[in-house]
Design an enzyme around this catalytic site. Structure first.
Site, PDB file in Angstrom:
ATOM      1  N   CYS A  87       0.835  -1.206   0.000  1.00 20.26           N
ATOM      2  CA  CYS A  87       0.000   0.000   0.000  1.00 20.26           C
ATOM      3  C   CYS A  87       0.872   1.259   0.000  1.00 20.26           C
ATOM      4  CB  CYS A  87      -1.004  -0.026   1.155  1.00 20.26           C
ATOM      5  SG  CYS A  87      -2.334   1.175   0.903  1.00 20.26           S
ATOM      6  N   HIS A 195      -3.653  -4.810   0.322  1.00 20.69           N
ATOM      7  CA  HIS A 195      -3.188  -5.262   1.652  1.00 20.69           C
ATOM      8  C   HIS A 195      -3.275  -6.781   1.758  1.00 20.69           C
ATOM      9  CE1 HIS A 195      -2.530  -1.564   4.024  1.00 20.69           C
ATOM     10  NE2 HIS A 195      -3.436  -1.025   3.232  1.00 20.69           N
ATOM     11  N   GLU A 197      -1.802  -8.688   3.748  1.00 20.26           N
ATOM     12  CA  GLU A 197      -1.796  -9.147   5.154  1.00 20.26           C
ATOM     13  C   GLU A 197      -3.203  -9.177   5.749  1.00 20.26           C
ATOM     14  OE1 GLU A 197      -1.152  -6.157   4.232  1.00 20.26           O
ATOM     15  OE2 GLU A 197      -2.058  -4.790   5.687  1.00 20.26           O
TER      16      GLU A 197
END
Ligand code: MN
Length: 219
Positions: A87, A195, A197
């Protein structure tokens, strides 16, 4: 805690996450205390770093963090350490190497009638995938994901505008917004605008696994 998602993803891939505060300088090689650099998400980049005045829609900036991340990226690159930008991290990579950003996509992105801007700042928290990303065949990203298409989440109002000369665009959403950059050299240098994660699928875990694998090869 936001950092927790990154830490868990790194740990799950077999790495040991070490969080760094924003320092003013670092006179030691990064290799003396880490084997890779993961740049996390965060606030807006100060446009002074790419020679622009602030746009009215620019959000909160943190020059200490900007400055520190640029320094870390240049050091990691000089030491051929693996780098993964997420990001804001892909934006940091681009700025550190001389590229520019859209300070605010809805206000600045050149839209075409047949290709309207997608909502890149999705309201849904928690990370469901909301838009498609098309990936260049043969790129590092395509090889890691074993695919040329992925559905991703999207939590950004800034994005890469002009890519730095040593980076190539390897992923875009359907509106043309740059969603992935990678290095042109041999070492692991990859940035994604989404993202991973926060996405609970195996595609996202592959990104961290590939990064940690590259870090493990650093001696
Ligand atoms: Mn997006």
């Amino acid at each position: 805690m936001l950092a927790g998602d990154y830490c868990r993803a790194v740990e799950k891939a077999g790495g040991i996450p070490v969080l760094l505060p924003a320092l003013a300088a670092c006179d030691r090689p990064l290799r003396s205390f880490c084997q890779g650099l993961l740049l996390s998400g965060g606030g807006d980049f100060d446009p002074a770093y790419f020679n622009e005045a602030p746009h009215p829609r620019l959000g909160t900036v943190d020059r200490d963090r900007d400055c520190w991340e640029i320094l870390l990226i240049r050091k990691a690159q000089a030491e051929s350490l693996p780098i993964l930008g997420i990001c804001r991290g892909v934006q940091a990579l681009n700025v550190a190497f001389g590229g520019t950003l859209y300070q605010d996509l809805p206000a600045q992105y050149p839209q075409q009638p047949n290709r309207p801007l997608l909502p890149h700042d999705q309201p849904a928290p928690g990370g469901p995938a909301t838009h498609r990303v098309t990936i260049k065949a043969g790129s590092l990203l395509a090889r890691i994901l074993a695919s040329t298409e992925i559905w991703t989440n999207s939590y950004h109002h800034q994005a890469v505008k002009d890519p730095a000369t040593n980076l190539r665009v390897t992923a875009r959403s359907d509106d043309g917004v740059i969603e992935g950059l990678e290095g042109t050299g041999d070492h692991f240098l990859l940035g994604v605008q989404w993202h991973p994660e926060r996405l609970e699928n195996t595609d996202s875990q592959r990104l961290f696994a590939a990064f940690i694998l590259a870090c493990r090869q650093i001696t």
